[in-house]
Design an enzyme around this catalytic site. Structure first.
Site, PDB file in Angstrom:
ATOM      1  N   HIS A  13       2.893  -4.213   3.624  1.00  0.00           N
ATOM      2  CA  HIS A  13       3.081  -4.936   2.365  1.00  0.00           C
ATOM      3  C   HIS A  13       3.510  -6.360   2.710  1.00  0.00           C
ATOM      4  CE1 HIS A  13       4.681  -6.468  -1.264  1.00  0.00           C
ATOM      5  NE2 HIS A  13       5.944  -6.272  -0.938  1.00  0.00           N
ATOM      6  N   ASN A  29       4.265 -12.915  -2.125  1.00  0.00           N
ATOM      7  CA  ASN A  29       4.458 -11.471  -2.293  1.00  0.00           C
ATOM      8  C   ASN A  29       3.848 -11.062  -3.631  1.00  0.00           C
ATOM      9  OD1 ASN A  29       5.474  -8.950  -3.036  1.00  0.00           O
ATOM     10  ND2 ASN A  29       7.489  -9.311  -2.142  1.00  0.00           N
ATOM     11  N   CYS A  56       6.118  -2.152  -4.843  1.00  0.00           N
ATOM     12  CA  CYS A  56       5.287  -2.670  -3.759  1.00  0.00           C
ATOM     13  C   CYS A  56       4.631  -1.542  -2.956  1.00  0.00           C
ATOM     14  CB  CYS A  56       6.109  -3.557  -2.851  1.00  0.00           C
ATOM     15  SG  CYS A  56       6.916  -4.888  -3.747  1.00  0.00           S
TER      16      CYS A  56
END
Lengths: 333, 84
Positions: free
Chosen positions: A258, A289, A122
């Site tokens: 993020h 996500n 990520c």
């Protein structure tokens, strides 16, 4: 010793344009509830996620990247032929070699650019952005395309009630090019390999191939440990990135963490004591996500909806499996 | 001077109040964080981190899951806090 000519690059680099691609299929929590014993209310309260996009067979890592890249290149006002580097951050391209960046570079019409993939979970976008900035300043490329792309639906265990609702698919891209003044700050990045088990693929592909396990590999994580690290350790990294850029939270217009989980975002904002005027990206609600794609996707949406504008100062921070992290202050395109 | 159990419980009550909005008087020794006080697993992490700062104690992730009740947390803190 022979004298080697110094490289000649731009004095500084900037993000010139951004583009995003979200798969057509929108998946509400009701669909997730078909395979786990949970509730819409529980999912929303733990993650803030209401819907996410899942890619179709045709919406491959390459296809989504090409769409996002096209928009970013147009937004930057350059031509594909000017792109001298293509960096793709991803963990969900399932063909080990060659790098998907080469295929994407060819499809967008770039002419023999340097092209490679980056695996930094990520934090992948921040890692790739940092490399792109280095290439522009070094003169290795005038314009570099940075893509964050994931098909995490392929790595999701739909029967795991702790993670089934978290992940989504999509691609975000930016073009990095020359600037007359600093518009991408110093990157504060790093890794903590001693915490590798905190977020990880359940088993290696070879273990699945050899029949050691019958379940296809998926991403698994230790929720509480990740939350603590993401909120409290990453708030320190975010502060370091501000300090490295020589600005304070008061100077910020936008915060783009993020998009892991709304609870992490909310808690980070609180821990960082961000002033109220700072716009916070909360794209996770409708995108889920998307790992390496989440920051450019959130950036694109903030700009497209007018919540942020060109010239705004934004703090971006990515963090995830590794554990790895990367934070920097940028001027929005 | 290490905090007394009474101080620990009232400190925890303030923390739980701040993080989960639960009235301080509801935070009693036998109350379960998740079942009685509506502190979910992520809020529990925030409670733990706030408690670490307040009581100068380290509560590793592996130990957090054993802290079911306010009493468990108070006892853990009392045992592990660094006396000042």
């Amino acid at each position: 010793m022979a004298k080697i000519k110094p490289s000649k690059g731009a004095p500084y680099a900037r993000i010139m344009g951004v583009g995003g691609y979200r798969p057509v299929r929108v998946v509400p929590n009701e669909v997730i509830l078909e395979t786990i014993d949970s509730s819409d209310e529980w999912i929303r309260s733990r993650s803030g996620i209401a819907t996410r996009h899942w890619a179709s067979e045709e919406e491959t890592v390459s296809a989504m990247s090409v769409e996002a890249a096209g928009k970013a290149i147009a937004d930057a006002g350059v031509s594909p032929q000017q792109i001298g580097g293509v960096i793709v951050a991803t963990v969900s391209h399932f063909k080990q070699t060659p790098a998907v960046a080469t295929e994407i570079a060819d499809k967008i019409g770039a002419i023999k650019p340097a092209a490679f993939d980056v695996s930094a979970g990520c934090a992948g976008f921040g890692y790739a952005l940092t490399l792109a900035k280095g290439m522009v300043v070094d003169g290795s490329a005038e314009y570099v395309l940075v893509i964050g792309v994931e098909r995490l639906s392929d790595l999701t265990d739909l029967e795991d009630r702790a993670t089934a609702f978290l992940f989504g698919d999509g691609a975000g891209a930016v073009v990095v090019g020359p600037a007359k003044e600093p518009m991408i700050g110093p990157t504060v990045w790093g890794s903590e390999g001693d915490k590798a088990d905190t977020i990880t693929q359940t088993v290696a592909w070879t273990e699945y191939r050899d029949g050691t396990v019958d379940r296809f590999p998926a991403i698994t994580q230790e929720g509480q440990a990740v939350f603590r690290w993401a909120v409290f350790e990453m708030a320190k990294v975010a502060q370091q990135a501000l300090d490295a850029a020589g600005i304070s939270a008061d100077d910020l217009d936008v915060f783009i963490p993020h998009q892991a989980n709304m609870r992490i975002i909310d808690s980070m904002v609180k821990t960082l004591k961000l002033p109220e005027h700072v716009t916070v990206a909360r794209d996770v609600e409708t995108t889920g996500n998307t790992s390496a794609a989440s920051i450019p996707l959130a950036m694109e949406r903030l700009l497209a909806t007018g919540q942020a504008k060109s010239g705004d100062t934004a703090l971006v921070i990515g963090f995830g499996a590794g554990l790895v992290y990367a934070a920097t202050v940028v001027t929005l395109p | 001077m290490a905090a007394t159990q009474e101080e620990i419980v009232s400190g925890l009550a303030e923390i739980v109040n701040e993080i989960a909005g639960i009235p301080v008087e509801d935070v009693e020794l036998d109350k379960s964080f998740t079942d009685d006080l509506d502190v979910d697993s992520l809020s529990m992490v925030e409670v733990v981190v706030a408690a670490e700062e307040r009581f100068d104690v380290k509560i590793p992730d592996d130990d957090v899951k054993n802290l079911k009740t306010v009493g468990d947390a108070a006892e853990y803190i009392a045992k592990n806090q660094v006396a000042k």
